[in-house]
Design a protein around this motif. Structure first.
Motif, PDB file in Angstrom:
ATOM      1  N   LEU A 120       0.868  -1.177   0.000  1.00  0.00           N
ATOM      2  CA  LEU A 120       0.000   0.000   0.000  1.00  0.00           C
ATOM      3  C   LEU A 120       0.907   1.230   0.000  1.00  0.00           C
ATOM      4  O   LEU A 120       1.810   1.319   0.821  1.00  0.00           O
ATOM      5  CB  LEU A 120      -0.886  -0.022   1.244  1.00  0.00           C
ATOM      6  N   HIS A 121       0.679   2.138  -0.940  1.00  0.00           N
ATOM      7  CA  HIS A 121       1.502   3.344  -1.052  1.00  0.00           C
ATOM      8  C   HIS A 121       0.623   4.589  -1.054  1.00  0.00           C
ATOM      9  O   HIS A 121      -0.464   4.582  -1.621  1.00  0.00           O
ATOM     10  CB  HIS A 121       2.329   3.331  -2.346  1.00  0.00           C
ATOM     11  N   GLU A 122       1.147   5.632  -0.425  1.00  0.00           N
ATOM     12  CA  GLU A 122       0.486   6.937  -0.448  1.00  0.00           C
ATOM     13  C   GLU A 122       1.486   7.957  -0.980  1.00  0.00           C
ATOM     14  O   GLU A 122       2.523   8.171  -0.375  1.00  0.00           O
ATOM     15  CB  GLU A 122       0.093   7.371   0.960  1.00  0.00           C
ATOM     16  N   GLY A 130      -6.504  11.817   0.951  1.00  0.00           N
ATOM     17  CA  GLY A 130      -6.923  10.606   1.666  1.00  0.00           C
ATOM     18  C   GLY A 130      -6.980   9.371   0.785  1.00  0.00           C
ATOM     19  O   GLY A 130      -7.784   8.480   1.017  1.00  0.00           O
ATOM     20  N   LEU A 131      -6.110   9.331  -0.235  1.00  0.00           N
ATOM     21  CA  LEU A 131      -6.111   8.221  -1.179  1.00  0.00           C
ATOM     22  C   LEU A 131      -4.826   7.407  -1.066  1.00  0.00           C
ATOM     23  O   LEU A 131      -3.824   7.882  -0.544  1.00  0.00           O
ATOM     24  CB  LEU A 131      -6.247   8.745  -2.612  1.00  0.00           C
ATOM     25  N   ALA A 132      -4.871   6.190  -1.580  1.00  0.00           N
ATOM     26  CA  ALA A 132      -3.704   5.316  -1.576  1.00  0.00           C
ATOM     27  C   ALA A 132      -3.710   4.481  -2.849  1.00  0.00           C
ATOM     28  O   ALA A 132      -4.684   4.469  -3.602  1.00  0.00           O
ATOM     29  CB  ALA A 132      -3.713   4.412  -0.348  1.00  0.00           C
ATOM     30  N   LYS A 133      -2.599   3.772  -3.058  1.00  0.00           N
ATOM     31  CA  LYS A 133      -2.457   2.883  -4.208  1.00  0.00           C
ATOM     32  C   LYS A 133      -2.121   1.497  -3.674  1.00  0.00           C
ATOM     33  O   LYS A 133      -1.266   1.346  -2.807  1.00  0.00           O
ATOM     34  CB  LYS A 133      -1.340   3.392  -5.110  1.00  0.00           C
ATOM     35  N   ILE A 134      -2.793   0.490  -4.207  1.00  0.00           N
ATOM     36  CA  ILE A 134      -2.517  -0.911  -3.876  1.00  0.00           C
ATOM     37  C   ILE A 134      -1.678  -1.500  -5.007  1.00  0.00           C
ATOM     38  O   ILE A 134      -2.028  -1.346  -6.174  1.00  0.00           O
ATOM     39  CB  ILE A 134      -3.828  -1.717  -3.739  1.00  0.00           C
ATOM     40  N   GLU A 135      -0.579  -2.158  -4.642  1.00  0.00           N
ATOM     41  CA  GLU A 135       0.238  -2.872  -5.623  1.00  0.00           C
ATOM     42  C   GLU A 135       0.161  -4.355  -5.302  1.00  0.00           C
ATOM     43  O   GLU A 135       0.364  -4.755  -4.161  1.00  0.00           O
ATOM     44  CB  GLU A 135       1.694  -2.410  -5.571  1.00  0.00           C
ATOM     45  N   SER A 144       5.270  -4.770  -9.736  1.00  0.00           N
ATOM     46  CA  SER A 144       3.916  -5.233  -9.444  1.00  0.00           C
ATOM     47  C   SER A 144       3.189  -5.594 -10.732  1.00  0.00           C
ATOM     48  O   SER A 144       3.460  -5.048 -11.793  1.00  0.00           O
ATOM     49  CB  SER A 144       3.144  -4.159  -8.679  1.00  0.00           C
ATOM     50  N   ASP A 145       2.261  -6.517 -10.619  1.00  0.00           N
ATOM     51  CA  ASP A 145       1.460  -6.927 -11.765  1.00  0.00           C
ATOM     52  C   ASP A 145       0.236  -6.037 -11.923  1.00  0.00           C
ATOM     53  O   ASP A 145      -0.233  -5.840 -13.035  1.00  0.00           O
ATOM     54  CB  ASP A 145       1.039  -8.390 -11.601  1.00  0.00           C
ATOM     55  N   ILE A 146      -0.261  -5.540 -10.805  1.00  0.00           N
ATOM     56  CA  ILE A 146      -1.398  -4.613 -10.837  1.00  0.00           C
ATOM     57  C   ILE A 146      -1.095  -3.469  -9.870  1.00  0.00           C
ATOM     58  O   ILE A 146      -0.679  -3.706  -8.739  1.00  0.00           O
ATOM     59  CB  ILE A 146      -2.715  -5.289 -10.408  1.00  0.00           C
ATOM     60  N   GLU A 147      -1.321  -2.263 -10.325  1.00  0.00           N
ATOM     61  CA  GLU A 147      -1.277  -1.079  -9.466  1.00  0.00           C
ATOM     62  C   GLU A 147      -2.637  -0.423  -9.558  1.00  0.00           C
ATOM     63  O   GLU A 147      -3.031   0.030 -10.630  1.00  0.00           O
ATOM     64  CB  GLU A 147      -0.203  -0.094  -9.930  1.00  0.00           C
ATOM     65  N   ILE A 148      -3.346  -0.387  -8.449  1.00  0.00           N
ATOM     66  CA  ILE A 148      -4.671   0.234  -8.425  1.00  0.00           C
ATOM     67  C   ILE A 148      -4.555   1.537  -7.634  1.00  0.00           C
ATOM     68  O   ILE A 148      -4.511   1.521  -6.406  1.00  0.00           O
ATOM     69  CB  ILE A 148      -5.726  -0.691  -7.778  1.00  0.00           C
ATOM     70  N   PRO A 149      -4.499   2.672  -8.337  1.00  0.00           N
ATOM     71  CA  PRO A 149      -4.381   3.958  -7.645  1.00  0.00           C
ATOM     72  C   PRO A 149      -5.765   4.512  -7.311  1.00  0.00           C
ATOM     73  O   PRO A 149      -6.791   3.961  -7.727  1.00  0.00           O
ATOM     74  CB  PRO A 149      -3.695   4.836  -8.693  1.00  0.00           C
ATOM     75  N   GLN A 155     -10.376   2.051   2.539  1.00  0.00           N
ATOM     76  CA  GLN A 155     -10.752   0.955   1.656  1.00  0.00           C
ATOM     77  C   GLN A 155      -9.506   0.215   1.175  1.00  0.00           C
ATOM     78  O   GLN A 155      -9.498  -1.019   1.092  1.00  0.00           O
ATOM     79  CB  GLN A 155     -11.548   1.489   0.459  1.00  0.00           C
ATOM     80  N   ALA A 156      -8.426   0.949   0.883  1.00  0.00           N
ATOM     81  CA  ALA A 156      -7.174   0.330   0.445  1.00  0.00           C
ATOM     82  C   ALA A 156      -6.605  -0.565   1.549  1.00  0.00           C
ATOM     83  O   ALA A 156      -6.089  -1.659   1.279  1.00  0.00           O
ATOM     84  CB  ALA A 156      -6.161   1.402   0.038  1.00  0.00           C
ATOM     85  N   GLU A 157      -6.688  -0.108   2.803  1.00  0.00           N
ATOM     86  CA  GLU A 157      -6.213  -0.928   3.920  1.00  0.00           C
ATOM     87  C   GLU A 157      -7.048  -2.195   4.057  1.00  0.00           C
ATOM     88  O   GLU A 157      -6.510  -3.274   4.323  1.00  0.00           O
ATOM     89  CB  GLU A 157      -6.234  -0.112   5.214  1.00  0.00           C
ATOM     90  N   ASN A 158      -8.365  -2.087   3.858  1.00  0.00           N
ATOM     91  CA  ASN A 158      -9.235  -3.270   3.903  1.00  0.00           C
ATOM     92  C   ASN A 158      -8.898  -4.242   2.781  1.00  0.00           C
ATOM     93  O   ASN A 158      -8.885  -5.460   2.983  1.00  0.00           O
ATOM     94  CB  ASN A 158     -10.712  -2.854   3.819  1.00  0.00           C
ATOM     95  N   ILE A 159      -8.629  -3.699   1.594  1.00  0.00           N
ATOM     96  CA  ILE A 159      -8.258  -4.553   0.459  1.00  0.00           C
ATOM     97  C   ILE A 159      -6.947  -5.264   0.749  1.00  0.00           C
ATOM     98  O   ILE A 159      -6.803  -6.462   0.483  1.00  0.00           O
ATOM     99  CB  ILE A 159      -8.166  -3.716  -0.836  1.00  0.00           C
ATOM    100  N   LYS A 160      -5.994  -4.544   1.301  1.00  0.00           N
ATOM    101  CA  LYS A 160      -4.701  -5.159   1.632  1.00  0.00           C
ATOM    102  C   LYS A 160      -4.903  -6.295   2.638  1.00  0.00           C
ATOM    103  O   LYS A 160      -4.325  -7.374   2.489  1.00  0.00           O
ATOM    104  CB  LYS A 160      -3.742  -4.122   2.194  1.00  0.00           C
TER     105      LYS A 160
END
Length: 171
Positions: A120-122, A130-135, A144-149, A155-160
């Motif tokens: 998780l990157h901010e 208040g946004l983040a990116k999931i790799e 990474s194969d997918i980067e979802i910015p 929500q990003a923390e929950n996904i992680k």
């Protein structure tokens, strides 16, 4: 000895990822994109203005540079908007999907059992909104194969946590 069979699969009966309900990126991510373009063009404009200031009597060259600058800015924002609108993600029981593209639409589907690592990157601007990116990383690659910015940080923390839980179940 076991009999080998290699039956044909009815592809019309396979589940279709196109029917998945995708989640769009957070609307504030568009502001982040615009701010990054603004910073880029501000630096580029200052550099171009400084160069043109010190060069004397170029005729219509300055006008050409200015028009090119404005056209490039407009096209950059236009294609960024298309890209922003096409980006979306979905999480199903067994895989994660990410859709992106400008002219062509691409969809990446990664089964959870292939996921090796999640980050998780901010960024500076993303954090402000208040946004983040999931790799999502799979085996065999250093990137990474997918980067979802553009995902809201909670929500990003929950996904992680979801993905980390799926990884733990595999072990």
């Amino acid at each position: 000895m076991e009999n080998f069979t290699n039956e044909t699969i009815d592809v019309s009966a396979l589940p279709k990822f196109e029917e998945v309900q995708f989640t769009s990126l957070h609307p504030n991510y568009w502001k982040v994109i615009l701010l990054y373009w603004l910073i880029f063009f501000l630096i580029l404009g200052i550099a171009a203005a400084a160069i043109l200031y010190f060069v004397e009597d170029l005729g219509g060259f300055q006008l050409g540079v200015g028009c090119t600058f404005i056209i490039f800015l407009g096209l950059s924002v236009f294609f960024s908007r298309i890209s922003f609108r096409k980006k979306a993600f979905a999480f199903r029981n067994h895989d994660v999907l990410f859709r992106y593209g400008v002219i062509a639409t691409n969809t990446v589907v990664i089964p959870y059992n292939r996921v090796q690592h999640v980050a998780l990157h901010e960024g500076l601007l993303s954090r402000y909104f208040g946004l983040a990116k999931i790799e999502i990383f799979t085996a065999g690659g250093s990137s990474s194969d997918i980067e979802i910015p553009g995902i809201e940080k909670s929500q990003a923390e929950n996904i992680k946590q979801l993905l980390m839980g799926k990884i733990q179940k595999q072990l």
